[in-house]
Design an enzyme around this catalytic site. Structure first.
Site, PDB file in Angstrom:
ATOM      1  N   HIS A 102     -22.528  14.183  -7.082  1.00  0.00           N
ATOM      2  CA  HIS A 102     -23.845  13.966  -6.471  1.00  0.00           C
ATOM      3  C   HIS A 102     -23.831  12.687  -5.640  1.00  0.00           C
ATOM      4  CE1 HIS A 102     -28.067  14.586  -5.964  1.00  0.00           C
ATOM      5  NE2 HIS A 102     -28.456  13.563  -6.699  1.00  0.00           N
ATOM      6  N   ASN A 137     -33.019   8.750  -5.228  1.00  0.00           N
ATOM      7  CA  ASN A 137     -32.485  10.099  -5.372  1.00  0.00           C
ATOM      8  C   ASN A 137     -33.242  11.039  -4.425  1.00  0.00           C
ATOM      9  OD1 ASN A 137     -31.026  12.265  -6.327  1.00  0.00           O
ATOM     10  ND2 ASN A 137     -31.626  12.000  -8.474  1.00  0.00           N
ATOM     11  N   CYS A 191     -27.175  17.071  -1.234  1.00  0.00           N
ATOM     12  CA  CYS A 191     -27.395  15.666  -1.546  1.00  0.00           C
ATOM     13  C   CYS A 191     -26.672  14.767  -0.543  1.00  0.00           C
ATOM     14  CB  CYS A 191     -26.866  15.369  -2.937  1.00  0.00           C
ATOM     15  SG  CYS A 191     -25.094  15.691  -3.093  1.00  0.00           S
ATOM     16  N   GLN A 224     -34.467  17.560  -1.929  1.00  0.00           N
ATOM     17  CA  GLN A 224     -33.503  18.516  -1.381  1.00  0.00           C
ATOM     18  C   GLN A 224     -33.791  19.939  -1.832  1.00  0.00           C
ATOM     19  OE1 GLN A 224     -30.128  16.485  -3.718  1.00  0.00           O
ATOM     20  NE2 GLN A 224     -29.317  18.568  -3.551  1.00  0.00           N
TER      21      GLN A 224
END
Ligand SMILES: *[C@@H]1O[C@H](CO)[C@@H](O)[C@H](O)[C@H]1NC(C)=O
Ligand SMILES: *[C@@H]1O[C@H](CO)[C@@H](O)[C@H](O)[C@H]1NC(C)=O
Ligand SMILES: *[C@@H]1O[C@H](CO)[C@@H](O)[C@H](O)[C@H]1NC(C)=O
Length: 336
Positions: A279, A300, A145, A139
């Site tokens: 997140h 992630n 996110c 990102q």
């Protein structure tokens, strides 16, 4: 040859690192910072910026060396591309989840699914082995996110239902989800809704990631690569429910990122957490490590240089009903 060079660099790096952890003298830290800048191609615009970043790097390095030397944790910290940022800077620029007010309380969303617990779930499961997960994305310096987390979940169910693994567009959500705030944060709920309202989502290659907010480039009709019909929340604060959902498909989850996340290198994470969910990530599996510690396998969006090639294993069933860093508090998955 390339491989040998890479291997040599790795060995040197490890030796320098081990030597350093014994001494941590100023010259060794300066040297470590030099090597780190070369490794990640980091440059500074002027000497005051350089001094400032060096001090932050030094604090981060000291913390992680002391942490790793203590040596009795199930996870390790390490240097990575984010090692010259303070945790405040890092969290401000690399997370970006917002949780709808009515869901952040204990009240459930209306679309919460309650699974019947099934006894025959495997002890470990990894959606990557089923070819259901795209490469780890990054990102960058943008608090979106929420877009990466939801897109990864959509990529998963699209492959499971339709048979094609297609990398999909986060930028479409960034630009076209008007209820989220682009790089200033957003909601997984409105991201899913935005895909439904847009009648689908484009391929990553047709609407590539720009790392900033732009105007929505969909004009009415789109050549959607995939569509979803709705989404559902997983019953919160119940890791058994979450497990049932994950066996079904990759699930978008929320976590409260604290300072140690930034330097996570490997292992089963049971470290510091933030005060609130900040997140969004995607659970793509689960398992048990050699020491019997149960974990969630989490994709992630901080690039492949972070963590275990972009993934983190987060402690599962550690004793808190909300899960480690709240990972079981606010989870949702798309439906086709
Ligand atoms: C040095 O660079 C930083 C970051 O680019 C900038 O904020 C700062 O104003 C610069 N300082 C000087 C003295 O040029
Ligand atoms: C691990 O280290 C901490 C801090 O030094 C200590 O309090 C704890 O008892 C240690 N745990 C084990 C299992 O050695
Ligand atoms: C759970 O089981 C009941 C009874 O067999 C069934 O009606 C219901 O649809 C099941 N729920 C889910 C989420 O599968």
């Amino acid at each position: 040859m390339k491989f040998l060079i890479a291997l040599c660099i790795m060995i040197l790096w490890t030796c320098a690192y081990t030597a350093m952890s014994r001494t941590l003298s100023e010259p060794s830290i300066v040297e470590a910072h030099q090597q780190w800048k070369m490794k990640y191609g980091r440059t500074y615009t002027n000497s005051s910026e350089m001094d400032k970043r060096y001090q932050i790097f030094k604090e981060n390095l000291k913390y992680l060396v002391n942490f790793n030397n203590a040596g009795n944790k199930s996870y390790k910290l390490g240097l990575n591309p984010y090692s010259d940022l303070t945790s405040e800077e890092f969290i401000a620029t690399h997370t970006g989840l917002k949780v709808p007010r009515h869901l952040s309380s204990s009240k459930k969303g209306s679309n919460t699914i309650h699974f019947n617990l099934s006894d025959d779930v495997p002890t470990k499961f990894d959606w990557r082995e089923q070819g259901v997960v795209t490469d780890v994305k990054n990102q960058g310096n943008c608090g979106c996110c929420w877009a990466f987390s939801t897109v990864a979940a959509v990529e998963g169910i699209v492959k499971i239902k339709n048979g094609n693994l297609i990398s999909l567009s986060e930028q479409q959500l960034l630009d076209c989800d008007e209820q989220s705030y682009g790089c200033n944060g957003g909601y997984i709920e409105t991201a899913f809704n935005s895909i439904i309202q847009s009648k689908g989502i484009l391929r990553e290659s047709d609407y590539p990631y720009k790392e900033n907010d732009q105007t929505c480039k969909l004009n009415g009709q789109i050549a959607a690569a995939a569509q979803i019909t709705s989404f559902a929340h997983v019953t919160s604060n119940d890791e058994q429910q979450l497990l049932q959902a994950v066996v079904q498909q990759p699930v978008s989850v929320s976590i409260a990122v604290g300072e140690e996340f930034q330097s996570y290198q490997n292992g089963v994470y049971s470290g510091t957490c933030g005060r609130s969910l900040n997140h969004a990530v995607t659970i793509v599996g689960y398992g048990v490590n050699e020491e019997g510690k149960k974990y969630w396998l989490v994709k992630n969006s901080w690039g492949e240089s972070w963590g275990e090639n972009g993934y983190i294993r987060v402690l599962r069933e550690g004793g808190e009903s909300k899960g480690q860093c709240g990972i079981a508090m606010h989870a949702a998955y798309p439906i086709i």
